[in-house]
Design an enzyme around this catalytic site. Structure first.
Site, PDB file in Angstrom:
ATOM      1  CG  ASP A  70      -0.243  -0.241   2.531  1.00  0.00           C
ATOM      2  OD1 ASP A  70       0.934   0.144   2.680  1.00  0.00           O
ATOM      3  OD2 ASP A  70      -0.883  -0.842   3.428  1.00  0.00           O
ATOM      4  CG  HIS A  81       4.425  -9.789  -0.403  1.00  0.00           C
ATOM      5  ND1 HIS A  81       3.685  -9.938   0.753  1.00  0.00           N
ATOM      6  CD2 HIS A  81       5.256 -10.861  -0.448  1.00  0.00           C
ATOM      7  CE1 HIS A  81       4.043 -11.056   1.365  1.00  0.00           C
ATOM      8  NE2 HIS A  81       5.002 -11.626   0.660  1.00  0.00           N
ATOM      9  CB  CYS A 109       5.510  -4.458 -19.842  1.00  0.00           C
ATOM     10  SG  CYS A 109       5.287  -5.574 -21.257  1.00  0.00           S
ATOM     11  CB  SER A 149       2.168  -9.885  10.146  1.00  0.00           C
ATOM     12  OG  SER A 149       2.206 -11.030   9.301  1.00  0.00           O
ATOM     13  CB  SER A 150      -1.701 -13.926  11.328  1.00  0.00           C
ATOM     14  OG  SER A 150      -1.849 -14.027   9.918  1.00  0.00           O
ATOM     15  CG  ASN A 198      -1.361  -9.911  14.619  1.00  0.00           C
ATOM     16  OD1 ASN A 198      -1.505  -9.119  13.692  1.00  0.00           O
ATOM     17  ND2 ASN A 198      -2.040 -11.053  14.690  1.00  0.00           N
TER      18      ASN A 198
END
Length: 291
Positions: A125, A140, A148, A240-241, A265
């Site tokens: 994000d 990620h 492309c 985060s899990s 968390n």
């Protein structure tokens, strides 16, 4: 200094306020760290109004049977790409406008103070970048970049939005639900006439610069993050899990190096059985209490 922002709690699971004893324990953990390695997940961005996948009661998997696009499906199927980009086109104005919350700003300040050695986020994000973090790896990728698959040419997602608008001047669709990562819910009928541009340089397939489900993080990036972990003396997981292996492997490596691991968390994580410290609080509520 951290400027306080009002959290958006629509996608944050219910939890108790921070326990003073737990605050003290995390303070002790952070104070003892000289080179802190931090990994963040979707739970740090839910307070900015971005839904996640796994949160109990409010995550996508709890609210719906819908699942995110798979890498192989996106590459193989033109209709899958049309569906993905139509939904992303509708969701982009809101998704791209989200701002960092207090937790992002605290981690930025820890970096400025020399406390945070490296920050790895599983989120796509761009909120850590917006907050000003620089010692950062986006594990990620990031939805704000598009490339492309054929020639590798990159453009910004905002530029692609203009291409979408030019190709679809009369196309309009109202979303009936918001999903993680800029996705929204549309019907097949709404999507049917949406036009998707090809790469302007070679006519190839355009894809967001993110690791879709079913794809793998590059070996080069994994090795880089492992090296930053080797240089660190402790690990903090925030929001985060750690159910996704691409992030979990670094916790396994930290355990192997016998680094102390703290987890912040709401709800259980994959690391609970070997963490030094587990805190069940909102990131934006607890992190600002640490000096």
């Amino acid at each position: 200094s951290v400027s306080r922002t009002s959290p958006n709690l629509a996608f944050v699971p219910a939890c108790l306020p921070p326990d003073p004893v737990e605050v003290e324990e995390l303070q002790h953990f952070v104070s003892n760290s000289k080179r802190l390695f931090v990994m963040t997940g979707a739970g740090i961005s839910t307070e900015s109004g971005i839904p996640d996948y796994r949160s109990e009661g409010v995550g996508l998997y709890a609210r719906t049977d819908r699942r995110p696009v798979q890498h192989a499906e996106f590459v193989r199927s033109a209709s899958a790409r049309q569906r993905y980009w139509a939904r992303n086109f509708v969701g982009w104005p809101q998704f791209s406008s989200h701002q960092p919350n207090t937790a992002h700003l605290v981690l930025r300040d820890w970096e400025k103070l020399g406390k945070l050695h490296w920050l790895v986020t599983q989120n796509v994000d761009a909120l850590h970048t917006k907050a000003g973090s620089q010692r950062l790896t986006e594990l990620h990728g990031c939805t704000h970049r598009v490339f492309c698959l054929a020639c590798g040419d990159q453009i910004s997602r905002s530029e692609l939005q203009e291409h979408f608008e030019a190709l679809n001047p009369t196309w309009k669709a109202e979303a009936f639900g918001v999903a993680p990562d800029g996705d929204v819910f549309l019907t097949d009928e709404q999507v049917r006439d949406f036009q998707v541009p090809a790469c302007r340089k070679c006519g190839g397939i355009l894809k967001p610069d993110v690791t879709f489900f079913g794809d793998t993080v590059s070996r080069e990036k994994v090795n880089f993050v492992h090296q930053r972990l080797v240089e660190s003396d402790s690990m903090l997981v925030a929001g985060s899990s750690m159910q996704v292996y691409s992030g979990y492997r670094f916790a396994l490596a930290a355990r192997e190096k016998q680094l102390p691991i703290a987890i912040l968390n709401i709800g259980p994580t994959r690391l609970d059985h070997f963490a030094s410290l587990k805190l069940n609080s909102r990131c934006g509520e607890l992190l600002p209490l640490i000096v």
